[in-house]
Write an enzyme that holds these catalytic residues in place. Structure first.
Site, short mmCIF file in Angstrom:
data_model
loop_
_atom_site.label_atom_id
_atom_site.label_comp_id
_atom_site.label_asym_id
_atom_site.label_seq_id
_atom_site.Cartn_x
_atom_site.Cartn_y
_atom_site.Cartn_z
N ASP A 332 70.00 -93.85 -5.11
CA ASP A 332 71.10 -93.19 -5.83
C ASP A 332 71.83 -92.18 -4.96
OD1 ASP A 332 68.59 -91.80 -5.93
OD2 ASP A 332 69.53 -90.33 -7.25
N GLU A 333 73.07 -91.94 -5.33
CA GLU A 333 73.87 -90.83 -4.79
C GLU A 333 73.79 -90.67 -3.28
OE1 GLU A 333 73.55 -87.77 -8.59
OE2 GLU A 333 71.88 -87.83 -7.20
#
Ligand code: TNX
Length: 519
Positions: A332-333
């Site tokens: 993620d991210e």
């Protein structure tokens, strides 16, 4: 016949008759369904007397594998009533609680169970031991929390007649605990596992690494924990699990039919590793320990072979101590990883995970990578990624931030928690259908539901409990009970009935004004 002989013959007959067919007490009582949570698929209340539980009630089971569940039921009744019930392999004689493994007609579900209660027997049948475990959990919810009035003990312990047929909607019913932003010790994790087990959840996802800390011992890369595990958000001492600690957690969870899903978040969220091993950075310069709460600033150098050697070593050690089928790679991210680099990285890591015979799980961004069909995407916010997952025929775990994030505040006055995905009151956390959120996601491609607790703002068990309760039982029910059987108006009453349990366990729960608490 002389009278005296006639009488003694009668006595002998009566005694022997009683020995094989004890006359069971006739107790009038309805099946007490008010604390059942998650709501079972089907509850049929029957006419007839309740099943009596007293000091002479034996607990028999069909085969040895089932013995631990029978022992747990005995322990439960010992705690409640002080009875030391007989537990043994046996058959369904009148008066007995009987547990057996068998297929259930018309129910094709590995985790199903059926409980049949009549005056003569309380029988729990399941195709697998896990179903008997869930039957035991249901029995616990049919019994009182404590016996306050000893003179009424027989009635209080009796179980009303009926049949409960039950199985989960989704196979994956979990929660995530972020032990990276703040570290929580083994005891706290075990308590968290107990909470999941109470509501028939079967997965604990541990977020084991992030910018602020690396929390699992990796023997081939010891500085990960020696250096990367030494702090946390706010600058506290941090900490980590030795592999032995982790295995203790895995075992404790397995005893409760809970699978541990370990997550090593990468290529972003890796600052702690980048501090410990400078060679994982493109510039070979060690980063500094980080105790803030920003995201998206760190990345492995996806061009370097040493990075893949590192990932291979970590996955190999983790796979060896993880009996469950999944390794979670985060993903993620990764805001500072160039998109082509990200795709290349995820695709290579997928191969490493498969090499150790595990299934890859990643936050929904990982669908950009080249994934095997057994990979699983964990949806948290992107409709686009969710639909890509469906197009690629991947299964999806539903963790929509705006409904299922346990770290979101309840309302604007809540002190703990974040609010980037909005506030989540108890009703909002309950009133959503995993299959109605994104166009291409339905019961067939949804593996299950997971409620994550990110720990930027929580530092101890008491704070964990405040965000988790009373929302957690709601996620358990979203994942277990058919959508058509669920409605908030009815649920809130059953949730309120959990108050006694919360109080008994000393759980620090949020007293939502949406729930009709009893006091
Ligand atoms: C987003 S959701 C994150 C985490 C944060 C969380 C806080 C996701 C996959 N990543 O890094 O801790 O928000 O709510």
């Amino acid at each position: 016949m002389p009278k005296i002989l006639r009488l003694s013959l009668l006595a002998i007959l009566t005694i022997s008759f009683n020995a094989c067919t004890p006359s069971l007490p006739e107790i009038e009582k309805n099946l007490a369904t008010e604390r059942l949570l998650p709501l079972p698929v089907e509850v049929q209340i029957a006419d007839g007397f309740a099943f009596p539980i007293n000091a002479n009630t034996p607990i028999y089971y069909s085969e040895e594998v089932v013995a631990p569940i029978a022992q747990k039921i005995a322990a439960l009744i010992a705690d409640l009533a002080g009875y030391d019930l007989t537990v043994a392999q046996g058959s369904m004689v009148p008066g007995a609680i009987f547990l057996n493994l068998d297929t259930l007609a018309a129910v094709d579900n590995d985790e199903a169970y059926q409980m049949k209660i009549s005056q003569t027997n309380l029988q729990i049948t399941a195709p697998q031991t896990v179903g008997l475990f869930y039957g035991m959990q249901t029995l616990q919810q049919l019994l009182p929390l404590e016996i306050k009035d000893q003179t009424a003990i027989d009635t209080l312990l009796a179980i009303g007649a009926g049949t409960i047929t039950d199985y989960p909607r989704f196979a994956y019913r979990g929660s995530m605990l972020d032990v990276a932003r703040h570290f929580f010790d083994v005891t706290t994790v075990k308590t968290y596992i107990d909470y999941l087990a109470m509501y028939k959840m079967n997965v604990l996802h541990l977020h084991l690494s992030d910018d602020q800390g690396w929390r699992i011992e990796i023997k081939s890369w010891p500085k990960l924990t020696e250096i990367g595990g030494q702090t946390q958000v706010g600058g506290g001492p941090g900490g980590f699990y030795t592999q032995a600690d982790y295995q203790e957690i895995v075992k404790y969870a397995a005893d409760r039919f809970i699978t541990i899903v370990p997550e090593i978040d990468m290529p972003g969220h890796t600052n702690a590793a980048l501090v410990a091993y400078p060679e994982l950075n493109c510039d070979n310069k060690a980063r500094e320990l980080y105790t803030g709460t920003h995201v998206g600033f760190s990345t492995f150098c996806t061009d370097k072979e040493v990075v893949y050697q590192f990932v291979d070593d970590v996955m190999k050690e983790l796979a060896a101590i993880t009996p469950g089928p999944y390794l979670h790679i985060g993903g993620d991210e990764s805001h500072v990883t160039a998109k082509p680099d990200y795709i290349k990285f995820i695709s290579r890591v997928q191969k490493i995970v498969n090499q150790y015979d595990k299934q890859l799980v990643g936050w929904d961004e990982v669908v950009l990578g080249d994934l095997e069909s057994n990979a699983i995407a964990q949806y948290w916010s992107s409709a686009k990624n969710a639909n890509t997952a469906a197009e690629k025929n991947l299964k999806v775990i539903m963790s929509p931030a705006k409904y299922a994030y346990l770290d979101m505040k309840y309302d604007t006055t809540t002190k703990l928690g974040l609010n980037w995905a909005g506030v989540i009151e108890v009703d909002k956390g309950y009133q959503w259908d995993p299959a109605a959120l994104e166009e291409q996601l339905n019961d067939a491609n949804i593996l299950g539901v997971e409620a994550p607790l990110w720990s930027e703002t929580v530092t101890n068990l008491e704070e964990i409990e405040y965000l988790v309760f009373p929302r957690l039982p709601g996620y358990a029910e979203v994942a277990w009970t058919p959508q058509s059987k669920r409605n908030w108006t009815e649920y809130r009453v059953r949730l309120a009935k959990q108050q006694g349990l919360f109080d008994q366990l000393g759980i620090n729960y949020y007293r939502s004004s949406k729930v009709p608490w009893e006091d």
